[in-house]
Design a protein around this motif. Structure first.
Motif, PDB file in Angstrom:
ATOM      1  N   ARG A 185      -5.168  -9.388  -7.648  1.00 57.76           N
ATOM      2  CA  ARG A 185      -5.976  -9.960  -6.568  1.00 57.76           C
ATOM      3  C   ARG A 185      -5.118 -10.824  -5.640  1.00 57.76           C
ATOM      4  N   ASN A 186      -4.332 -11.718  -6.228  1.00 56.25           N
ATOM      5  CA  ASN A 186      -3.519 -12.637  -5.432  1.00 56.25           C
ATOM      6  C   ASN A 186      -2.523 -11.894  -4.553  1.00 56.25           C
ATOM      7  N   TYR A 187      -1.948 -10.833  -5.093  1.00 55.78           N
ATOM      8  CA  TYR A 187      -0.974 -10.030  -4.336  1.00 55.78           C
ATOM      9  C   TYR A 187      -1.639  -9.404  -3.110  1.00 55.78           C
ATOM     10  N   PHE A 188      -2.828  -8.856  -3.299  1.00 56.88           N
ATOM     11  CA  PHE A 188      -3.494  -8.145  -2.200  1.00 56.88           C
ATOM     12  C   PHE A 188      -4.214  -9.084  -1.223  1.00 56.88           C
ATOM     13  N   LEU A 189      -4.514 -10.302  -1.641  1.00 55.49           N
ATOM     14  CA  LEU A 189      -5.134 -11.252  -0.711  1.00 55.49           C
ATOM     15  C   LEU A 189      -4.157 -11.674   0.384  1.00 55.49           C
ATOM     16  N   GLU A 190      -2.866 -11.645   0.084  1.00 55.32           N
ATOM     17  CA  GLU A 190      -1.833 -12.019   1.063  1.00 55.32           C
ATOM     18  C   GLU A 190      -1.188 -10.770   1.624  1.00 55.32           C
ATOM     19  N   GLU A 191      -1.563 -10.415   2.834  1.00 50.73           N
ATOM     20  CA  GLU A 191      -1.067  -9.171   3.436  1.00 50.73           C
ATOM     21  C   GLU A 191       0.452  -9.179   3.610  1.00 50.73           C
ATOM     22  N   GLU A 192       1.045 -10.357   3.727  1.00 54.82           N
ATOM     23  CA  GLU A 192       2.493 -10.451   3.900  1.00 54.82           C
ATOM     24  C   GLU A 192       3.242  -9.823   2.728  1.00 54.82           C
ATOM     25  N   ASN A 193       2.604  -9.764   1.547  1.00 57.53           N
ATOM     26  CA  ASN A 193       3.273  -9.217   0.362  1.00 57.53           C
ATOM     27  C   ASN A 193       3.631  -7.748   0.518  1.00 57.53           C
ATOM     28  N   TYR A 194       2.844  -7.007   1.296  1.00 58.40           N
ATOM     29  CA  TYR A 194       3.095  -5.562   1.391  1.00 58.40           C
ATOM     30  C   TYR A 194       3.184  -5.046   2.826  1.00 58.40           C
ATOM     31  N   ARG A 195       3.063  -5.950   3.794  1.00 58.48           N
ATOM     32  CA  ARG A 195       3.103  -5.512   5.187  1.00 58.48           C
ATOM     33  C   ARG A 195       4.455  -4.877   5.529  1.00 58.48           C
ATOM     34  N   GLY A 196       5.530  -5.378   4.919  1.00 54.82           N
ATOM     35  CA  GLY A 196       6.873  -4.905   5.273  1.00 54.82           C
ATOM     36  C   GLY A 196       7.345  -3.683   4.495  1.00 54.82           C
ATOM     37  N   ILE A 197       6.497  -3.152   3.618  1.00 51.61           N
ATOM     38  CA  ILE A 197       6.928  -1.986   2.827  1.00 51.61           C
ATOM     39  C   ILE A 197       7.079  -0.772   3.738  1.00 51.61           C
ATOM     40  N   ARG A 198       8.238  -0.131   3.677  1.00 53.33           N
ATOM     41  CA  ARG A 198       8.520   1.030   4.532  1.00 53.33           C
ATOM     42  C   ARG A 198       8.120   2.318   3.822  1.00 53.33           C
ATOM     43  N   ARG A 199       7.334   3.135   4.494  1.00 52.51           N
ATOM     44  CA  ARG A 199       6.914   4.423   3.941  1.00 52.51           C
ATOM     45  C   ARG A 199       7.422   5.543   4.838  1.00 52.51           C
ATOM     46  N   PRO A 200       7.608   6.746   4.274  1.00 57.56           N
ATOM     47  CA  PRO A 200       8.078   7.875   5.105  1.00 57.56           C
ATOM     48  C   PRO A 200       7.081   8.187   6.216  1.00 57.56           C
ATOM     49  N   PRO A 201       7.558   8.739   7.351  1.00 55.12           N
ATOM     50  CA  PRO A 201       6.646   9.109   8.447  1.00 55.12           C
ATOM     51  C   PRO A 201       5.574  10.089   7.965  1.00 55.12           C
ATOM     52  N   GLY A 202       4.350   9.847   8.382  1.00 51.24           N
ATOM     53  CA  GLY A 202       3.254  10.747   8.002  1.00 51.24           C
ATOM     54  C   GLY A 202       2.677  10.487   6.626  1.00 51.24           C
ATOM     55  N   ASP A 203       3.194   9.469   5.898  1.00 53.27           N
ATOM     56  CA  ASP A 203       2.681   9.161   4.564  1.00 53.27           C
ATOM     57  C   ASP A 203       1.332   8.442   4.689  1.00 53.27           C
TER      58      ASP A 203
END
Length: 501
Positions: A185-203
């Motif tokens: 819960r705590n991880y997902f409440l703070e968008e900064e935790n995953y905003r910078g994760i890079r995913r392949p184009p079209g993922d």
């Protein structure tokens, strides 16, 4: 003054692709404030009781998701705000004047087309996009304050009903269970935790992460307009990302959904077998699997004996990680009692946990071969998930085992299921229940509900779709438990002296 007014009006943006506000403008090199942006005469026409931001942000006419505005008087969504746009037309036709851009979170008055800046509107933007500070998050499990929603109902953040759109209760209970696992819960409440994760184009799988984060923030929002949430956008992401394996209109299996969801989130967060994610940090343990191949049962005894001494039929050991443990129920008896009622058998949790004591052997049949396997745990996770195997599928139908599992709510010590080496290294092996998913009714047309522990109050609550009620802990053990989440105790004291209740 007249010319200045015209210049200001000329600066007003009526292009529905541009959302720059008109709170202040540079006119002939001077910084001039547009006073109309401060004072809107229509703010008292806003109807907060019809505002619902849980649904997909689509224009109700064009079905476009580009540049969508919510009418704050009737709650409908419209595209654009420029001349001849759907929002503009709606404002003229129905005299609804206050609109919110659902992407930029800016307010506008139409058809005049100026930005409204007023602190009284902050509650609306917070409901659309709740935000949480680190301090707020750290205190979530330390208090049990009731909050009052705009519609007058009181609720505990986190203990919030989820709307069953048609047949999605199998997903609701899993989402509610995970929303009450603090590190997740705590991880997902703070968008900064995953905003910078890079995913392949079209993922598209990262959509699952974003929608789950949005749902967490809505479930834990202390300033909601209503005491329930619709998981509409989250479930649309599930349908899309699972390629319609899981749907809103067709009942699914909670364990199947949970398995897919955990793995999909782990992958979307950039996790691999070697690279951890918040999913593996919270739930991943490891075990040893001892496997022995069995000769075909139809072979003559001499051939069986000859095969058993060959290398192929010797016991092999392998190491494996797990995100949950499957517990097998004993076969339910078919006999009835004197009153012709089916007897519902009961089994202690520690009996079915015996599968992982390193000694209990069980036969596993594949299409071609049979194996004898035994299991022993080597590492326990902070949060341990049990899936109690209630359903067996054959060629004709799905059969449900109604056996009741007797379990204590707290102090379940798993030390004896660890290898000797792990017993030395694992300090805390005692767990307390935090979530209990129940399946009621027939295998294919039953319903799901969940019991969750609210950490702030220490009380248990039962949630079934929109219905939320408190429940006594002793009532939880009478249910047909299907998925359980257990939290490892953090205290090192008394971990070896717990009694089995």
């Amino acid at each position: 003054m007249v010319s200045l007014k015209r210049e200001r009006e000329a600066e007003v943006d009526d292009d529905d692709d541009n959302d720059d506000g008109v709170a202040a403008k540079i006119v002939r090199g001077r910084f001039v404030e547009d006073h109309r942006s401060r004072h809107c005469p229509y703010l008292d026409t806003i109807n907060r009781s019809v505002l619902d931001f849980d649904f997909e942000k689509l224009c109700s006419i064009s079905l476009s998701h580009i540049n969508v505005y919510a009418c704050l008087i009737c709650g409908k969504y419209f595209q654009g705000r420029g001349l001849k746009s759907h929002a503009y037309t709606h404002s003229v036709q129905f005299a609804h004047h206050v609109f919110l851009n659902l992407h930029t979170l800016k307010f506008y008055c139409l058809p005049d087309n100026y930005e409204i800046i007023d602190s009284s509107l902050e509650d609306i933007t917070y409901v659309l996009k709740p935000t949480f500070t680190k301090q707020h998050i750290s205190g979530l499990d330390k208090q049990g304050k009731l909050y009052r929603a705009y519609d007058g109902t009181t609720y505990l953040p986190g203990i919030v009903g989820l709307n069953n759109i048609k047949a999605n209760d199998y997903a609701n209970v899993v989402l509610q269970a995970f929303s009450n696992v603090p590190p997740l819960r705590n991880y997902f409440l703070e968008e900064e935790n995953y905003r910078g994760i890079r995913r392949p184009p079209g993922d598209i799988m990262f959509l699952l992460v974003q929608r789950f984060g949005e749902l967490m923030r809505k479930l834990w929002n202390p300033r909601n307009f209503k005491a329930h949430v619709s998981p509409h956008e989250m479930l649309q992401a599930v349908v899309l990302c699972s390629k319609k394996t899981f749907q809103i209109t067709k009942q699914g299996d909670a364990v199947d959904f949970m398995t897919w969801f955990l793995n999909a989130l782990h992958g979307a967060l950039g996790g691999t077998k070697k690279k951890p994610s918040i999913i593996t940090k919270a739930f991943q343990g490891s075990m040893r699997i001892f496997s022995k191949k069995l000769p075909h049962p139809d072979l003559p005894p001499e051939e069986k004996e000859a095969l058993l001494v060959t290398e192929e039929y010797q016991e092999q050991m392998s190491e494996s990680t797990f995100l949950f443990l499957t517990l097998d129920l004993p076969t339910a008896p078919l006999y009835k009692d004197e009153k012709e009622q089916l007897i519902i058998p009961q089994v202690p949790l520690f009996n079915i946990l015996g599968k992982f004591n390193g000694n209990t052997e069980k036969e596993y049949k594949t299409y071609k071969e049979n194996f004898l396997k035994r299991f022993q745990l080597t590492k326990l996770p902070p949060y341990l998930i049990f899936c109690i195997k209630r359903f067996t599928k054959n060629n004709f139908f799905v059969e449900k085992n109604p056996t009741i599992v007797n379990f204590p709510i707290t102090n379940v010590d798993l030390r004896e299921y660890l290898t000797e080496e792990a017993q030395v290294t694992e300090k805390n092996t005692t767990y307390d229940l935090v979530a209990n998913v129940v399946h009621d009714g027939k295998p294919t047309e039953g319903a799901y509900r969940i019991h969750v522990l609210h950490h702030g109050t220490g009380k248990w609550y039962e949630m079934q779709d929109l219905q939320v009620t408190d429940i006594l802990p002793q009532m939880i053990t009478l249910s047909e438990a299907y998925i359980q989440i257990w939290k490892r105790q953090e205290s090192t004291s008394n971990t070896t002296n717990h009694t089995r209740v």
